[in-house]
Design an enzyme around this catalytic site. Structure first.
Site, short mmCIF file in Angstrom:
data_model
loop_
_atom_site.label_atom_id
_atom_site.label_comp_id
_atom_site.label_asym_id
_atom_site.label_seq_id
_atom_site.Cartn_x
_atom_site.Cartn_y
_atom_site.Cartn_z
N SER A 1 34.05 38.24 47.39
CA SER A 1 35.49 38.49 47.43
C SER A 1 35.86 39.14 48.76
O SER A 1 35.39 40.23 49.09
CB SER A 1 35.91 39.41 46.29
OG SER A 1 37.19 39.93 46.55
N HIS B 1 35.91 33.86 47.66
CA HIS B 1 36.93 34.25 46.67
C HIS B 1 38.04 35.02 47.39
O HIS B 1 37.79 36.00 48.09
CB HIS B 1 36.26 35.14 45.61
CG HIS B 1 37.16 35.55 44.49
ND1 HIS B 1 37.42 34.73 43.40
CD2 HIS B 1 37.86 36.68 44.28
CE1 HIS B 1 38.23 35.36 42.56
NE2 HIS B 1 38.52 36.55 43.06
N ASP C 1 41.62 37.01 46.97
CA ASP C 1 42.47 37.72 46.01
C ASP C 1 43.89 37.87 46.54
O ASP C 1 44.13 38.57 47.52
CB ASP C 1 41.88 39.11 45.73
CG ASP C 1 40.62 39.02 44.89
OD1 ASP C 1 40.69 38.41 43.81
OD2 ASP C 1 39.58 39.55 45.32
N MET D 1 47.60 39.23 45.79
CA MET D 1 48.31 40.21 44.95
C MET D 1 49.72 40.43 45.48
O MET D 1 49.92 40.47 46.70
CB MET D 1 47.55 41.54 44.97
CG MET D 1 46.09 41.43 44.60
SD MET D 1 45.33 43.04 44.45
CE MET D 1 43.59 42.58 44.28
N HIS E 1 42.43 33.37 43.77
CA HIS E 1 42.76 34.09 42.53
C HIS E 1 44.16 34.68 42.68
O HIS E 1 44.34 35.66 43.40
CB HIS E 1 41.69 35.17 42.34
CG HIS E 1 41.89 36.05 41.16
ND1 HIS E 1 41.18 37.23 40.99
CD2 HIS E 1 42.70 35.95 40.07
CE1 HIS E 1 41.54 37.80 39.86
NE2 HIS E 1 42.47 37.06 39.28
N MET F 1 46.99 36.80 41.59
CA MET F 1 47.43 37.91 40.72
C MET F 1 48.89 38.17 41.04
O MET F 1 49.26 39.20 41.61
CB MET F 1 46.55 39.14 40.97
CG MET F 1 45.14 38.96 40.40
SD MET F 1 43.96 40.12 41.10
CE MET F 1 43.49 39.20 42.57
N MET G 1 38.23 38.64 33.74
CA MET G 1 38.28 39.87 34.54
C MET G 1 37.40 40.91 33.87
O MET G 1 37.56 41.22 32.68
CB MET G 1 39.71 40.39 34.63
CG MET G 1 40.65 39.56 35.49
SD MET G 1 40.09 39.28 37.19
CE MET G 1 39.95 40.96 37.81
N GLY H 1 43.60 44.36 40.54
CA GLY H 1 44.43 45.11 41.47
C GLY H 1 43.65 45.73 42.62
O GLY H 1 44.18 45.87 43.71
N ASP I 1 34.67 38.58 37.40
CA ASP I 1 35.24 39.20 38.61
C ASP I 1 35.52 40.67 38.36
O ASP I 1 36.35 41.01 37.53
CB ASP I 1 36.54 38.45 38.95
CG ASP I 1 37.17 38.91 40.25
OD1 ASP I 1 36.56 39.71 40.97
OD2 ASP I 1 38.30 38.43 40.53
#
Ligand code: DX5
Ligand code: ZN
Length: 214
Positions: free
Chosen positions: A7, A32, A34, A36, A65, A67, A136, A141, A174
């Protein structure tokens, strides 16, 4: 065969391309990413612009991913910017079936993520339509949090669902994945491990990825 997706959240963003090359050379199977938005989760990270720069830095698949709330608004942009897999949170998608098909129509593989407290039953009527389930193992976060062990029984349940309906499903975990928790996840049925801190903070990233894959 278990795959490993480092990640980028734990990478040094000052030298993002170098960080990507480093884990690529260390044997990563995917990257990966992330995303957000400061609404679905209390943190803000990256958008399609940075993803596009990542794409130009690697030949590995980009596992994105999301979020974020209202992901439908951004899915085409992330796929245009190089996402190979797009995973949305079930908790953020009132019309999950529509969202999954939007991802597929735009040419990416589709995943559904669920938070640690969300029951796996929510996957029952969507599992045949998707390529990946992301369980998860921390509350989303932030990187560097502790693994939540109660998710292990959910991994086992998804493995059973997969055997009964969709055998080639990616079962991804994850959060808090390291050399101690990875074997628990793979024994429970996970076949794709995300690891941020464990890989990027390790002095030998090749050894770290190798240990996760064992
Ligand atoms: C958390 C992110 C994870 C995170 C994992 O919301 O989805 O991908 O980067 O970080 P570690 O491996 O440090 O727990
Ligand atoms: Zn993630």
């Amino acid at each position: 065969m278990v795959k490993v997706a480092p990640s980028l959240l734990a990478a040094d963003f000052k030298s993002l391309a170098d960080e990507i090359h480093s884990v690529e050379g260390a044997g990563a199977d995917m990257i990966h990413v992330d995303v957000m938005d400061g609404h679905f989760v209390p943190n803000i990270t990256i958008g399609p612009l940075i993803l596009e720069a990542c794409q130009r830095s690697t030949t590995l698949p980009l596992d994105v991913h999301l979020m974020i709330e209202q992901p439908d608004r951004y899915i085409p942009a992330f796929i245009d910017s190089g996402a190979d897999i797009v995973t949305v949170h079930a908790e953020a998608c009132p019309h999950l079936h529509r969202t999954i098909h939007l991802i597929k129509e735009n040419g990416a593989q589709a995943g559904v993520a669920i938070n640690p407290h969300t029951p796996v039953d929510i996957l029952k009527h969507i599992i045949k339509d998707i390529d990946l389930v992301l369980l998860m193992t921390v509350n989303p976060g932030f990187g560097g949090q502790s693994f939540i062990h109660s998710v292990l029984e959910k991994i086992e349940a998804v493995k059973v669902m997969s055997e009964n309906t969709k055998k080639d499903l990616w079962i991804e975990v994850d959060g808090g994945v390291d050399e101690r928790t990875a074997p628990l996840c793979t024994q429970a049925g996970a076949n794709l491990l995300v690891a941020g801190s464990y890989v990027f903070k390790h002095t030998d990233r090749g050894e770290a990825i190798g240990k996760l894959r064992e």
